[in-house]
Motif scaffolding. Structure first.
Motif, short mmCIF file in Angstrom:
data_model
loop_
_atom_site.label_atom_id
_atom_site.label_comp_id
_atom_site.label_asym_id
_atom_site.label_seq_id
_atom_site.Cartn_x
_atom_site.Cartn_y
_atom_site.Cartn_z
N ARG A 1 -12.71 -40.86 -91.83
CA ARG A 1 -12.73 -40.11 -90.57
C ARG A 1 -11.44 -39.30 -90.44
O ARG A 1 -10.34 -39.86 -90.52
N ILE A 2 -11.57 -38.00 -90.24
CA ILE A 2 -10.43 -37.11 -90.02
C ILE A 2 -10.48 -36.65 -88.56
O ILE A 2 -11.44 -35.98 -88.15
N ILE A 3 -9.48 -37.04 -87.80
CA ILE A 3 -9.43 -36.67 -86.38
C ILE A 3 -8.39 -35.56 -86.23
O ILE A 3 -7.22 -35.72 -86.61
N ILE A 4 -8.83 -34.43 -85.69
CA ILE A 4 -7.96 -33.25 -85.59
C ILE A 4 -7.91 -32.75 -84.15
O ILE A 4 -8.93 -32.64 -83.47
N GLU A 5 -6.69 -32.45 -83.71
CA GLU A 5 -6.48 -31.78 -82.43
C GLU A 5 -5.81 -30.44 -82.71
O GLU A 5 -4.78 -30.38 -83.40
N LEU A 6 -6.42 -29.36 -82.22
CA LEU A 6 -5.86 -28.03 -82.43
C LEU A 6 -4.87 -27.67 -81.33
O LEU A 6 -4.88 -28.25 -80.24
N LYS A 7 -4.00 -26.71 -81.66
CA LYS A 7 -3.03 -26.24 -80.67
C LYS A 7 -3.75 -25.51 -79.54
O LYS A 7 -4.88 -25.02 -79.71
N GLU A 8 -3.11 -25.45 -78.40
CA GLU A 8 -3.70 -24.83 -77.21
C GLU A 8 -4.15 -23.40 -77.52
O GLU A 8 -3.45 -22.63 -78.17
N GLY A 9 -5.35 -23.07 -77.06
CA GLY A 9 -5.89 -21.74 -77.29
C GLY A 9 -6.75 -21.63 -78.54
O GLY A 9 -7.38 -20.60 -78.79
N HIS A 10 -6.77 -22.70 -79.35
CA HIS A 10 -7.58 -22.70 -80.57
C HIS A 10 -8.74 -23.69 -80.39
O HIS A 10 -8.58 -24.77 -79.84
N THR A 11 -9.92 -23.31 -80.88
CA THR A 11 -11.10 -24.17 -80.75
C THR A 11 -11.86 -24.24 -82.07
O THR A 11 -11.68 -23.39 -82.95
N LEU B 1 -20.39 -35.83 -93.56
CA LEU B 1 -21.37 -36.86 -93.19
C LEU B 1 -21.70 -36.82 -91.71
O LEU B 1 -22.83 -37.07 -91.31
N ASN B 2 -20.68 -36.51 -90.89
CA ASN B 2 -20.90 -36.47 -89.44
C ASN B 2 -19.75 -35.71 -88.80
O ASN B 2 -18.65 -35.68 -89.32
N ILE B 3 -20.03 -35.08 -87.66
CA ILE B 3 -18.97 -34.37 -86.95
C ILE B 3 -19.23 -34.40 -85.46
O ILE B 3 -20.38 -34.28 -85.01
N SER B 4 -18.16 -34.60 -84.70
CA SER B 4 -18.24 -34.58 -83.24
C SER B 4 -17.15 -33.64 -82.74
O SER B 4 -15.97 -33.85 -83.01
N ILE B 5 -17.56 -32.57 -82.02
CA ILE B 5 -16.61 -31.53 -81.58
C ILE B 5 -16.58 -31.47 -80.07
O ILE B 5 -17.62 -31.49 -79.40
N SER B 6 -15.37 -31.41 -79.52
CA SER B 6 -15.19 -31.20 -78.09
C SER B 6 -14.00 -30.27 -77.88
O SER B 6 -12.84 -30.71 -77.92
N ASN B 7 -14.29 -28.98 -77.68
CA ASN B 7 -13.25 -27.96 -77.49
C ASN B 7 -12.24 -27.96 -78.64
O ASN B 7 -12.58 -27.59 -79.75
N SER B 8 -11.02 -28.43 -78.39
CA SER B 8 -9.98 -28.38 -79.42
C SER B 8 -9.85 -29.68 -80.19
O SER B 8 -8.92 -29.87 -80.97
#
Length: 315
Positions: free
Chosen positions: A241-251, A262-269
């Motif tokens: 599992r790779i958990i990523i948080e993007l910088k503000e303004g990036h989505t 295998l699976n992905i869950s996206i919520s904004n950034s």
């Protein structure tokens, strides 16, 4: 593929009590193959039947039914058990030797049990004392040794008869991480140099993944699932599992896709991305972000292990 051990329909029941007898089925129709030169793991919770299985392979316990061939020899024939026990040995994580004997005396005791003559026995003992860093303890009584040193002795003793098969029952249980790491290193070195077949039980899923070519999960006396660690994770759709948080303004793009996904869950950034192998897929993810000008604020990697497999099939 030459097999070191072939097990077919093995069952074992223990009877407890005298008047009101209770029957505990420790093993139920176990079948498994262990390729020559492999390290095979037997995993499962306490009371699953792991130690019982090793004890039967070692010839210490007799099963109710079933058959075991060790390098083609029937373990339960009169000639077979004598022949097999000459090239098999066992080490327990709960080391229990003759307490008043020194390390060297214990080596001699077990060497004599295997009928090794004095000259050859002395040679092997000196080699094992050196290989397992026991020189400063060779004249120390077993009762005075630390837990880690007792375990090194237990493992070293398992090589006294120059075995083809070594059975390891919880080889690093209760040890400090650095001592456990050293034990695993020794196992890997012996496996590489001597091409010995190992069968080990362990609760440590990371240890099993590090050492084992193949694993069998045993639960309530039955093998529930078996295979190579990578194949099992793929079978149960379990990945890193790779958990990523993007910088503000990036989505993240809603159609985000990479190979091995295998699976992905996206919520904004934020995104939780499950892939087959993070070491292969992470560079692809980062390169994609660089090309698209997307900046990462935080990243966390949770590597999948055999514990995830165990949890998945035991639900």
């Amino acid at each position: 593929m030459k097999l070191a051990v072939q097990i077919r329909d093995l069952s074992k029941t223990f009877i407890q009590g005298i008047i009101r007898k209770k029957r505990k089925k420790a093993l139920k129709n176990i079948s498994m193959d262990v390729p020559e030169g492999s390290i095979c793991g037997v995993l499962g919770p306490n009371g699953a039947g792991k130690t019982t299985l090793l004890s039967i392979i070692a010839g210490i316990l007799i099963p109710d039914k079933g058959n075991i061939l060790v390098f083609g020899e029937d373990l339960y024939s009169t000639k077979g058990i004598k022949k097999v026990q000459n090239f098999i040995n066992i080490s327990s994580g709960h080391a229990n030797f003759l307490w008043n004997m020194t390390v060297k005396e214990n080596f001699h005791y077990y060497g004599m049990l295997y009928g090794i003559d004095n000259k050859e026995r002395n040679k092997r003992i000196e080699e094992l004392i050196d290989l397992f860093s026991l020189n400063s303890y060779k004249d120390v009584r077993f009762s005075e040794l630390s837990t880690g040193t007792k375990q090194r002795l237990s493992l070293a003793k398992a090589f006294i008869n120059d075995p083809k098969i070594v059975l390891l029952d919880e080889p690093t249980v209760g040890l400090d991480p650095d001592v456990a790491m050293d034990i695993r290193r020794i196992i890997k070195e012996f496996h590489k140099k001597k091409d010995i077949t190992f069968i080990l039980t362990t609760h440590n899923m990371e240890e099993a993944e590090e050492l084992c070519d193949e694993v069998s999960f045993i639960f309530d006396g039955q093998i529930r699932v078996k295979g190579r660690p990578k194949e099992l994770k793929k079978k149960f759709n379990i990945g890193d599992r790779i958990i990523i948080e993007l910088k503000e303004g990036h989505t993240f793009s809603k159609d985000f896709f990479i190979s091995g996904l295998l699976n992905i869950s996206i919520s904004n950034s934020y995104a939780s991305i499950v892939v087959d192998d993070h070491s292969i897929r992470l560079p692809e993810i980062i390169n994609r972000f660089i090309k698209e000008g997307i900046q990462i604020k935080r990243m966390e990697i949770r590597k999948a292990d055999l514990e995830d497999v165990f949890i998945s099939f035991s639900r």
